[in-house]
Design an enzyme around this catalytic site. Structure first.
Site, PDB file in Angstrom:
ATOM      1  N   ASN A 116       8.284   1.984  -6.496  1.00 33.51           N
ATOM      2  CA  ASN A 116       8.408   1.608  -7.913  1.00 33.51           C
ATOM      3  C   ASN A 116       9.710   0.858  -8.182  1.00 33.51           C
ATOM      4  O   ASN A 116      10.404   1.106  -9.177  1.00 33.51           O
ATOM      5  CB  ASN A 116       8.302   2.842  -8.818  1.00 33.51           C
ATOM      6  CG  ASN A 116       6.916   3.429  -8.815  1.00 33.51           C
ATOM      7  OD1 ASN A 116       5.930   2.701  -8.775  1.00 33.51           O
ATOM      8  ND2 ASN A 116       6.828   4.756  -8.844  1.00 33.51           N
ATOM      9  N   LYS A 172      -4.157  13.250   7.903  1.00 36.42           N
ATOM     10  CA  LYS A 172      -3.357  14.171   7.092  1.00 36.42           C
ATOM     11  C   LYS A 172      -3.738  15.588   7.486  1.00 36.42           C
ATOM     12  O   LYS A 172      -4.930  15.922   7.529  1.00 36.42           O
ATOM     13  CB  LYS A 172      -3.611  13.928   5.604  1.00 36.42           C
ATOM     14  CG  LYS A 172      -2.737  14.785   4.686  1.00 36.42           C
ATOM     15  CD  LYS A 172      -2.715  14.224   3.270  1.00 36.42           C
ATOM     16  CE  LYS A 172      -1.749  15.009   2.392  1.00 36.42           C
ATOM     17  NZ  LYS A 172      -1.389  14.295   1.158  1.00 36.42           N
TER      18      LYS A 172
END
Length: 227
Positions: free
Chosen positions: A180, A38
């Site tokens: 989700n 990252k």
């Protein structure tokens, strides 16, 4: 030569880190030497008076990567703000050269590299006389994107707008993951169908609290490209 992919999202707090961790975990459990990188992390944790790259720590824990997670992040800031503002508050110059060098170092240690972005796709990383956007980093690293989106109401709009922005910058998107996801929710079901038809991209799902990513290993490996 290593292969890489870039994980970005339609917005912040969509679940990039969660999805990234599951992807790295799946590859490593298949005995694939997959690493994590990252460029810039803001909103770091402070543990025993030491700054800790929380996202990286989470990926390391889930994917069972040994070592110091801070070493796979080029710039770590405590303030939970956009990277460009965090750099300004800390009087830090973010260098593309350092990002590329750190990325290449990780590449030399692994066969596959999963790179996690910061925020959504439209994210200023450094905004001074020199300006670096998240898309500049993706293009510099020359790797394709896996786009993480929400599953619920508004997902179609957010996903399509994000894809249009990515297309404008001539970056390849390999797939979409709806996070989700609820298999009993008619909105989620319809969003997946519509997005597949509108984008001609494979749309995968990740249910809430999943401990594995619902993508066949063979297909997942194909989303990584040579660096």
């Amino acid at each position: 030569m290593a292969k890489g992919v870039f994980i970005t999202a339609t917005n912040t707090d969509i679940g990039k880190t969660y999805i990234t961790a599951l992807i790295v975990k799946k590859l490593r459990e298949a005995n694939i030497n997959c690493g994590y990188y990252k460029a810039v992390l803001s909103g770091a944790e402070i543990i025993n008076n030491n700054i800790v790259a929380g996202d990286a720590k989470y990926v390391y824990n889930v994917a069972n990567i040994k070592g110091n997670p801070n070493k796979c992040v080029s710039y770590i800031f405590e303030q939970p703000v956009s990277p460009h503002l965090a750099a300004k508050l800390n009087n830090v110059h973010i260098s593309m050269d350092k990002i590329v060098d750190d990325f290449n170092y990780i590449c030399n240690e692994h066969d596959y590299i999963t790179v996690e972005g910061s925020g959504g796709i439209v994210c200023p990383i450094y905004y001074d006389k020199e300006k670096i956007m998240l898309t500049d980093i993706i293009k510099k690293l020359k790797i394709p994107i896996i786009l993480v989106s929400s599953s619920g109401l508004g997902s179609i709009n957010g996903t399509i707008l994000t894809l249009e922005y990515i297309k404008k910058h001539n970056i390849t998107v390999n797939s979409i993951i709806l996070n989700n996801y609820d298999k009993n929710n008619i909105i989620h079901i319809d969003n997946r169908i519509i997005l597949e038809e509108m984008t001609n991209l494979p749309v995968y799902i990740c249910e809430q609290y999943s401990k594995d990513i619902d993508i066949p290993l063979k297909e997942l490996k194909q989303f990584y490209d040579f660096i």
